[in-house]
Structures are given as structure tokens and as C-alpha cells.
Scaffold this active site. Structure first.
Site, PDB file in Angstrom:
ATOM      1  N   HIS A  50      63.479  11.441  34.826  1.00  0.00           N
ATOM      2  CA  HIS A  50      63.270  11.084  36.235  1.00  0.00           C
ATOM      3  C   HIS A  50      62.829  12.313  37.026  1.00  0.00           C
ATOM      4  CE1 HIS A  50      64.373   9.289  40.221  1.00  0.00           C
ATOM      5  NE2 HIS A  50      64.669  10.554  40.481  1.00  0.00           N
ATOM      6  N   GLU A  51      63.505  13.440  36.817  1.00  0.00           N
ATOM      7  CA  GLU A  51      63.142  14.658  37.548  1.00  0.00           C
ATOM      8  C   GLU A  51      61.758  15.158  37.134  1.00  0.00           C
ATOM      9  OE1 GLU A  51      64.783  15.361  40.056  1.00  0.00           O
ATOM     10  OE2 GLU A  51      66.470  14.046  39.587  1.00  0.00           O
ATOM     11  N   HIS A  89      59.146  13.338  39.020  1.00  0.00           N
ATOM     12  CA  HIS A  89      58.878  13.916  40.342  1.00  0.00           C
ATOM     13  C   HIS A  89      57.898  15.083  40.231  1.00  0.00           C
ATOM     14  CE1 HIS A  89      61.424  11.639  42.963  1.00  0.00           C
ATOM     15  NE2 HIS A  89      62.545  11.948  42.340  1.00  0.00           N
ATOM     16  N   GLU A 122      61.561   7.583  44.846  1.00  0.00           N
ATOM     17  CA  GLU A 122      62.632   7.403  43.861  1.00  0.00           C
ATOM     18  C   GLU A 122      62.327   6.236  42.929  1.00  0.00           C
ATOM     19  OE1 GLU A 122      65.250   9.402  43.198  1.00  0.00           O
ATOM     20  OE2 GLU A 122      64.249  10.697  44.656  1.00  0.00           O
TER      21      GLU A 122
END
EC number: 3.4.24.-
Length: 316
Positions: free
Chosen positions: A134-135, A138, A209
Site C-alpha cells: 500500500h505504501e 503511494h 487511500e
């Protein structure tokens, strides 16, 4: 279109900052605020990762670390970054009992990711992979620059609003709205500007998100583990584990995978993140589309071994 909306929202934050400057110093104050906002953006562009990592006391780690949990965390993050076509990010650990993680940096070549000790102790290896994917999403989407600049401007708006409350009514009538009118305006900006800044943060953060969850599931090749991780992190973060640095720097809350604030006061009314159950549902739908089984509800206790080597947890 998503990037266009983001830049428009950032322009809105800058306009709020200029409005607070106007209430303090009229047209001159507004121009000073504009120059200051541009300077902040430039400073944030070049120093975002250093500022955030220093704020949270992040320590860089690598594959030679003696702790197996951290070695696996590094190895998996490096492998996923490579498979996603990303340069190796700086990989760090922050000393916080609250399970959480974030990414920062102006571009993929200068990116850094951070995981808390609480997160590494709580989650399984597969779940940690899901969180770090997930990071990395980003980073891949270049969200990290926008998120850090947003944090800088929003924090400055709150500080300037407080300044306006104390000094906004001190100008004379020839100074563009002093006296009672200026004081009323200063009170309004002190109340409304931080709320408006938080709403803009929410608008920027929430859409990003969901997208990072989707791309992260693709990077990890597993939507189920990220869904379980989100459920566990949410449960433990609300179980009394405060992130002290985040409470002191609430403008950075939107950078974390789960809102790190304790939910006191207005924090629970103006969350910078989508509801966790909505994110989990979206990941469940994605898993079904990809042919995976639906994520099961996460247990509220963990069998993971903490960095100390002793088993434990918030309710142990």
C-alpha cells in the site's frame, strides 16, 4: 482528472492561507502569506522526507539487521519495490506501540517508507507485505509529495489562524478592517480555517487511500492480507495505543495507512481516512474479481512475536 482535482484542492489550501494573512495584515498580509506559502511548498519539495522522518524518529534499516522481523520487512519491501518497477526506497522503523505505517518523499527516487514497531509485532509477514505494498503504491502514484505538501500547508493554516485570533483585530480603520470587524473576522478564521484545511486534507487523502489499496493489492498480489491488516491495525489503534508524535503534529495524520489520532474532540468527526470497513469491503470485492476468497475478519489478538522476543499485545 484526479490530479486536476488534487491541484485544485491544494490551490484551495493556499487561498485559505492567504485569507488568514489578509485578516492579519490586509492586502500586504495576503501577499506575504502567498510568498510564504510558495516558499513552504518549495521547502517541502526538497525536504519533505527528511522533515517527516525526523519528526517521527525514524531509523533506517537494511537486510543486515539482527532482528528477523525487521530483516523480513526489509527483504519483502525491496522485492515488491523491484517488482513494481520502483527504485529501492529508504526503509525505516519508528518506535511506536501503535501499529501504523506511512510513505514520504518528493518522487520515487527520493522515497522513504516507515513501519512502526507495533505494526511489525502485530501483523503476520503476509499482512506486513500488504501494508508496505500500500505504501509503495503511494510512491508509485506520486502521492507522497502531495500528501507532504498538504500537511505543511494545513499545519501552517492552523498556526496562522491562531495568530490571527490574537492579532487580527489590532489594525486601525485605515489598515483594512481593524477594530471590532477585524476581531470578529479573526475569530471566524481561527475557528473555520483549520476545519476547512482539514476538509481539504480529507478530500485529498480519502480518494488516494482507496487507490493505494487497489494498487497495493496488485503489487502484493494479495488483497486479503491487506484487508486483514487494516482490520487489525484499526482495532489496535483504537485500543488505547496513542501515537504521541502524531497527536503533536495532527496535520500529518493523513500520511498514515490508518488515522493515527486518538479520536478525541473533533478528530473523530473530521477523519482524514475513509472508514476502514469501506476499505475492507472494496478489497473484498477486488479479491472476488481476481478470483481470491473473501477476506476473513481479523482476530483481535496476535500470535506474532514482538521485537523483544516475548509474546504480548494490548490485551495480553
Amino acid at each position: 482528472m484526479n490530479h486536476f482535482k488534487t491541484y485544485m484542492l491544494l490551490a484551495g489550501l493556499t487561498a485559505l492561507f492567504m485569507g488568514a494573512g489578509f485578516l492579519i495584515g490586509g492586502a500586504t498580509g495576503m501577499m506575504i502569506a502567498l510568498v510564504f506559502a510558495l516558499a513552504m511548498n518549495a521547502f517541502s519539495y526538497w525536504n519533505a522526507d527528511k522533515i517527516v522522518l525526523r519528526t517521527y524518529g525514524a531509523v533506517e534499516v537494511d537486510e543486515s539487521h539482527p532482528e528477523p522481523l525487521i530483516r523480513n520487512y526489509v527483504i519483502d519491501t525491496v522485492e515488491m519495490a523491484r517488482s513494481a518497477g520502483l527504485p529501492r526506497p529508504r526503509i525505516t522503523v519508528i518506535d511506536s506501540a501503535q501499529p501504523n505505517a506511512f510513505a514520504t518523499g518528493r518522487d520515487p527516487d527520493h522515497a522513504a517508507v516507515a513501519a512502526s514497531t507495533g505494526l511489525l509485532q502485530l501483523l503476520t509477514r503476509e499482512e506486513i507485505r500488504g501494508v508496505m505494498a500500500h505504501e509503495l503504491a503511494h510512491v508509485k502514484n506520486r502521492d507522497t509529495l502531495v500528501m507532504t505538501v498538504t500537511a505543511t500547508i494545513a499545519g501552517a493554516i492552523s498556526a496562522l489562524a491562531n495568530f490571527a485570533f490574537f492579532f487580527g483585530g489590532s489594525r486601525d480603520e485605515e489598515g483594512n478592517g481593524g477594530g471590532l470587524g477585524g476581531m470578529i473576522g479573526a475569530i471566524l478564521i481561527a475557528i473555520l480555517a483549520p476545519i476547512a484545511a482539514m476538509l481539504v486534507q480529507m478530500a485529498i487523502s480519502r480518494a488516494r487511500e482507496y487507490e493505494a489499496d487497489r494498487i497495493g493489492a496488485q503489487i502484493a498480489g494479495d488483497s486479503e492480507s491487506l484487508a486483514r491488516a487494516l482490520q487489525k491495525i484499526e482495532a489496535y489503534a483504537r485500543g488505547g495505543y496513542e501515537n504521541v508524535q502524531a497527536e503533536r503534529n495532527p496535520a500529518t495524520a493523513h500520511m498514515f495507512i490508518i488515522n493515527p489520532l486518538a479520536g478525541k474532540g473533533a478528530d473523530n468527526l473530521f477523519s482524514t481516512h475513509p472508514a476502514t470497513h469501506n476499505r475492507v469491503e472494496a478489497l473484498m470485492r477486488l479479491g472476488v474479481e481476481r478470483g481470491a476468497r473473501r477476506p476473513v475478519m481479523a482476530a483481535t489478538t496476535s500470535s506474532s512475536v514482538p521485537l523483544s522476543g516475548e509474546r504480548g499485545g494490548p490485551w495480553s
